[in-house]
Design an enzyme around this catalytic site. Structure first.
Site: not given
Ligand SMILES: [Zn+2]
Length: 851
Positions: A131, A270-273, A304-305, A308, A327
């Site tokens: 992304e 932080g992270a990715m979905e 959060h992830e 998503h 987001e």
């Molecule tokens: Zn996100």
């Protein structure tokens, strides 16, 4: 020359022309363990249909050496067909097969397919990060979210590796010479940006979630040198709690089969979905003691992830215009889940004390923009992807939930998932679903909240009668002249009295505020309380002002408020007044020193001292700063010694004390903590705390390169290397700054090392050695993003400004630069922000001088 940019119009044209039937992607990673590995083989077979036979279009591929292109069996010459990161495709048929054989480039910026060699054991680790538009750095794509397709990955790699993607990991078939091939099953239809490949000598642990819709295999992965730090039981517990919550609330089974979470090195965010294949930064597996706020944040990232998977992966935005919604929703939902399904049941207080602050800050910078940005192309997405997107967006959704009610909100969501599963949608689709479920007209609300920028200020206004009761009461709303929208707010108002040494809520009213002045009849005739708190319960997204009596009550003992949420609202209001020069920095420092020891919210405990360090160094009157620094340092020492043994307070005060240290006493304490001659009962001086001590002694010029080398010998890990680099640049010498700046501007410096150095290079009290870096920064602004890549370049520009040079002269220099330069928009943005922050600091300094 389009370059790597892609416009919304181009994407719309392509989507109108094509449907993608499937992607088959062969990646050859067998050479990844070679010391000089720089590229990997990538062959993409793209099957797609075209609505206008004979038409032309293009596919995307970045930074590749293309060996062969065939379209419908005919060979195209790469020398002419592949130019400017695009492959031109002409004479399309009704159904088409495109095959592109290329070598792509490993990344060291965390964008594309990142390659990392662990200094602890020389093992090799790869992971993808796509992304917004970076899948095209790994295979040939139509790089836009609304051309969904099933993806079939076939990956050749060393046979002893783990290889993970969106589909479940198959048994590898052996190939020659210690290599093997992993043939993954086709995925569900998805967008390119949530596909993923993670490969290397990763350690894996497996579990299964048994839910209301069946079972979901769970995997947790990390590199070998971090195995002992992966608290898998805890991570599995949180993952299961979150699945149970979301499957129930969203009323839709988890759509992607299995769920792997992979903790990866040198991760930018932080992270990715990625669908079923979530990547997270491996700093979330800490090797040293961390406060509760760290775990609270990590949990919010996990939730959060997962949110998503439904909102973003199952139903995806059509174009990046709705990235904010993606987001903001995941942000809002992650705190909702955390508060209701995990042990962090006060997550909304943490949100108020930490995340929401970043939204308020971003919304008062000149770079602020409407939450729903007009993203005409990928460059605009880069500029508009910030804390307005995440923190303000989530705050405003929280306000929307207060406005329509939680149940109608959830009902609308459920319908939205069912209507648009495995497809794309826009905000208008969601709004229509919410209007139907809530029965409220929301287009006007959306217009004032989402399509305009800026934050309102809400202040109480009243008259008292001779009995001390409110004779009149109204909430006054104002706006910054540059962003003049007044909005509708659902607002709580709390009235607190002094009772038995505490502040006790006597009355709470919830009202709709609209326009410049809203009369609150419920409060007429009511006795004035010791503390009148607007935005009690924190539904509203607004700057809050305290009346004079309430401010005195707060200064007299904010910690007398029993609940953490009204305390967070009071902390926020006073900090905001300090930033605005309406409260003296000295008064803020004293408020913190007197109350932080009793604060119970995990985020409050860690975040507020960090804000205070900023107030001491930047918002205080320069004439009185030395005295205030002394007061802050000795106050922290007292707090450290008084804190409960082994508590988060103790750890946070130790870190803050190290950061504030400058006196002989403090230097002796820091040295003593390191060599054991000064012990604080319950405080473990573990590796991360040791680095905090070493870095601050280096900052003070007490420690030199030799001391830093010795610490690195104790800690020869990737984290150790990054911390050592940060300690080196913290030293107060021209040589240290020069070497540090050169490394920061060197594209070869790994992204996480560069980030640590940027955050460390300009330190309080180092004005002289920092002075040349105003011009160096402005020079770098012209090229940093081109030179270093978007993410690394942005980190340098956002955090690498020497703000300790705050002065009217510096502001004037930035004004001159901004008036006349040719730097990219992204760079201008950061210079404009630096200028605004310095101007804010000068205003606050003037206020403090009058204290
Ligand atoms: Zn996100």
């Amino acid at each position: 020359m389009p370059g790597t940019n892609l416009t919304r119009d181009e994407a719309a044209t392509r989507a109108a022309l094509l449907d993608v039937t499937s992607y088959t992607i062969d990646l050859d990673l067998t050479g990844a363990t070679a010391t000089d590995a720089s590229t990997f083989g990538s062959t993409t077979t793209l099957e797609f249909t075209c609505r206008e036979p004979g038409a032309e279009t293009f596919a995307d591929l970045v930074d590749a050496t293309v060996h062969e292109i065939t379209l419908n069996g005919e060979s195209l010459d790469p020398a002419t067909a592949y130019a400017d990161s695009r492959i031109t495709l002409t004479g399309l048929q009704e159904t088409n097969t495109l095959v592109v054989r290329a070598d792509c480039t490993y990344s060291h910026t965390g964008e594309g397919l990142h390659r990392f060699v662990d200094p602890a054991d020389d093992r090799v680790y790869l992971y993808s990060q796509f992304e917004v538009p970076d899948a095209r750095r790994v295979f040939t794509t139509f790089e836009q979210p609304d051309l969904k397709a099933p993806f079939t990955f076939r990956v050749s790699a060393p046979a002893h590796w783990a290889v993970v993607s969106n589909s479940p990991t198959p048994e590898p078939r052996p190939l020659a010479e210690g290599t093997a091939v992993w043939q993954f099953e086709p995925t569900k239809p998805m967008s390119t940006y949530i596909t993923a490949i993670v490969a290397g000598e990763y350690h894996a642990e497996h579990d299964v979630y048994e839910g209301k819709h069946g079972s979901i295999p769970l995997g947790h992965y990390c590199r070998q040198s971090l195995v002992e730090h992966m608290d898998t039981d805890e991570l599995v517990k949180l993952t299961k709690q979150s699945f149970a919550f979301f499957e129930e609330k969203f009323d839709y089974p988890y759509p992607f089969g299995k769920y792997d979470q992979l903790y990866v090195p040198e991760y930018n965010m932080g992270a990715m979905e990625n669908a079923g294949c979530v990547t997270l930064r491996d700093e979330y597996l800490p090797r040293s003691r961390q406060p509760r706020s760290f775990y609270e944040f990590r949990t919010s990232v996990i939730t959060h992830e997962m949110a998503h998977m439904w909102f973003g992966d199952l139903v995806t935005m059509k174009w990046w215009d709705d990235l904010w919604l993606n987001e903001s929703f995941a942000e809002w939902a992650c705190y909702w889940c955390e508060a209701e399904a995990t042990e962090f049941d006060d997550a909304w207080t943490g949100f108020a004390n930490a995340r929401k602050q970043t939204g308020y800050r971003a919304d008062q910078l000149p770079s602020t923009h409407p939450i729903a940005a007009d993203n005409v192309d990928l460059h605009a997405v880069e500029v508009n992807f910030d804390m307005i997107t995440y923190a303000k967006g989530a705050s405003v959704l929280k306000q929307l939930v207060a406005w329509v009610g939680l149940d109608p909100f959830v009902a609308g969501l459920r319908q939205y998932f069912k209507d648009h599963a495995f497809s794309n949608a826009t905000f208008a689709d969601l709004l229509a679903a919410l209007e139907k479920s809530s029965g409220r007209e929301l287009k006007g609300w959306a217009q004032e909240w989402l399509q305009t920028a800026g934050v309102n200020t809400l202040a109480p206004r009243f008259e008292l009668d001779d009995q001390g009761r409110y004779a009149s009461f109204s909430v006054e709303q104002s706006a910054h002249p540059d962003w003049p929208t007044l909005r509708r707010h659902r607002l709580g108002i709390g009235l607190y009295d002094e009772r038995d040494g505490g502040l006790v809520r006597r009355q709470y009213v919830e009202v709709d505020v609209e326009g410049a002045s809203t009369a609150i009849e419920e409060l007429v005739g009511v006795e004035q309380p010791a503390l009148l708190l607007l935005n009690d319960e924190d539904h509203a997204y607004a700057k809050i002002r305290l009346d004079e009596r309430s401010l005195q009550t707060v200064i007299g003992g904010l910690s007398r408020l029993e609940d953490s949420l009204p305390r967070a609202v009071a902390w926020t209001a006073t900090w905001d007044m300090t930033r605005d020069g309406e409260m003296a920095a000295t008064d803020w420092v004293r408020l913190v020193l007197a109350n932080i020891g009793q604060e119970t919210d995990a985020w409050g405990v860690t975040r507020i001292p960090a804000s205070t360090a900023l107030a001491v160094e930047l918002y205080s009157d320069p004439a009185g700063r030395a005295a205030l620094k002394g007061e802050w340092e000795s106050g922290l020492r007292e707090l450290l010694l008084a804190a409960e043994a082994g508590s988060d307070h103790q750890l946070t005060f130790a870190r803050s004390y190290a950061l504030a240290a400058h006196s002989d006493q403090a230097v002796a304490d820091l040295r003593g903590l390191l060599d054991g001659s000064f012990a604080v009962e319950g405080l473990a001086v573990d590796q991360d705390l040791r680095w905090a001590l070493v870095t601050n002694l280096a900052r003070l010029g007490v420690f030199t390169d030799a001391d830093i080398d010795a610490e690195l010998d104790r800690d020869p890990t990737s984290a150790g290397r990054e911390k050592a680099a940060a300690a080196r640049v913290a030293q107060p010498t021209a040589e240290a700054k020069e070497a540090g700046w050169a490394a920061i501007m060197d594209p070869a410096t790994p992204n996480e090392t560069s980030r640590e150095m940027v955050l460390s290079i300009f330190r309080p009290g180092q004005v002289e050695v920092a002075a040349p870096y105003l011009e160096k920064y402005l020079e770098a602004a012209e090229t940093a993003i081109d030179r270093l890549g978007f993410h690394k370049g942005s980190v340098v520009l956002e955090h690498g400004f020497p703000r300790l040079l705050a002065s009217p002269e510096t502001v004037a220099r930035l004004d001159a630069w901004l008036a006349d330069n040719t730097a990219p928009k992204g760079a201008q943005r950061y210079v404009g922000e630096a200028r605004a922050e310095l101007a804010r600091a000068l205003t606050a300094q003037e206020r403090d001088a009058r204290a």
